[in-house]
Design an enzyme around this catalytic site. Structure first.
Site, short mmCIF file in Angstrom:
data_model
loop_
_atom_site.label_atom_id
_atom_site.label_comp_id
_atom_site.label_asym_id
_atom_site.label_seq_id
_atom_site.Cartn_x
_atom_site.Cartn_y
_atom_site.Cartn_z
N GLY A 1 -1.56 14.93 6.04
CA GLY A 1 -1.21 13.95 7.06
C GLY A 1 0.17 14.09 7.66
O GLY A 1 0.38 13.80 8.84
N ASP B 1 3.24 10.41 6.31
CA ASP B 1 2.71 9.92 7.59
C ASP B 1 2.72 8.40 7.65
O ASP B 1 3.14 7.80 8.64
CB ASP B 1 1.29 10.47 7.82
CG ASP B 1 0.38 10.32 6.59
OD1 ASP B 1 0.80 9.72 5.58
OD2 ASP B 1 -0.75 10.83 6.64
N ASP C 1 1.08 2.26 3.12
CA ASP C 1 0.27 1.05 3.24
C ASP C 1 0.40 0.25 1.95
O ASP C 1 1.31 -0.57 1.83
CB ASP C 1 -1.18 1.47 3.53
CG ASP C 1 -2.10 0.30 3.77
OD1 ASP C 1 -1.61 -0.81 3.97
OD2 ASP C 1 -3.33 0.49 3.75
N LYS D 1 2.94 0.20 7.25
CA LYS D 1 2.05 -0.97 7.30
C LYS D 1 2.47 -1.86 6.13
O LYS D 1 2.02 -1.65 4.99
CB LYS D 1 0.58 -0.54 7.14
CG LYS D 1 0.06 0.21 8.34
CD LYS D 1 -1.46 0.12 8.50
CE LYS D 1 -2.20 1.00 7.58
NZ LYS D 1 -3.63 1.17 7.95
N VAL E 1 -5.68 3.69 11.50
CA VAL E 1 -5.30 4.51 12.66
C VAL E 1 -5.53 6.00 12.37
O VAL E 1 -5.55 6.42 11.21
CB VAL E 1 -3.83 4.27 13.07
CG1 VAL E 1 -3.66 2.85 13.61
CG2 VAL E 1 -2.85 4.52 11.91
#
Ligand code: 5GP
Length: 190
Positions: A42, A103, A106, A134, A156
């Site tokens: 990522g 990247d 979360d 996030k 996303v």
């Protein structure tokens, strides 16, 4: 692309965020050599673009690149924290200033795993730079020294982020149409 419902961050917004991160990193690592340690797959593009932005904002930081790869089980939304090291760094990080480049963060479990793993290898310093934050579903406290953009609480894709190995090469970050994105328990490869 017809699979995309909305662009969340444009190519220009991403470039500006990376430039801001590079300026902050350049100030903090002035006169030092920093290893940008990208987390595949990522963070492939953010690592490459951040490295070049760093070179362009400052001649007084020496940038080295290394990569590792992890995979984690979870559903398509986020990782479960059962992270597995799939590919290790190519050089020892002992005594080096290491900046993990991710990247997205979360729930924080992937980055926490990496911080724990790498801090045990006696780097001179260890920090994290993450393009997309996030902050809504954190399960563990994990310090992120450099954040590019705060991402809405959506799944996303693009700019390195995939859904079932697709969409990584999109130059922007986007939300998929709901017909395309079906988050039913499956393996996520970061
Ligand atoms: P965490 O362990 O902090 O929940 O998330 C880190 C990993 O979960 C990321 O490296 C990525 O693989 C996955 N992830 C979390 N949110 C997203 C998202 O919105 N899109 C994609 N494609 N992957 C995500």
């Amino acid at each position: 692309m017809t699979d995309i419902e909305a662009v969340i961050f444009s190519e220009a917004e991403i470039a500006a965020a990376i430039h801001r991160m590079a300026a902050a990193i350049a100030r903090d690592y002035l006169g030092k050599t920093v290893v940008l340690l990208g987390v595949l797959k990522g963070a492939l593009f953010v690592t490459a673009d951040l490295a070049r932005a760093l070179e362009s904002v400052s001649a007084d930081v020496v940038v080295q690149l290394d990569f590792l790869a992890v995979s984690s089980y979870g559903n398509a939304h986020r990782s479960s924290g059962e992270v597995r090291l799939v590919q290790d760094t190519s050089h020892s990080i002992e005594g080096k200033h290491v900046l993990i480049v991710e990247d997205i963060v979360d729930n924080g479990l992937t980055l926490k795993y990496l911080m724990n793993l790498l801090s045990g290898r006696a780097p001179a310093s260890l920090r994290a730079a993450v393009l997309l934050d996030k902050p809504y579903n954190r399960r563990v406290e994990v310090p992120v020294a450099y954040i590019g953009l705060t991402c809405p609480d959506e799944f996303v894709v693009g700019y390195g982020l995939d859904y079932q190995e697709r969409y990584r090469t999109l130059p922007y970050v986007a939300k998929l149409r709901s017909e395309i994105f079906t988050p039913i328990g499956e393996t996520v490869a970061t």
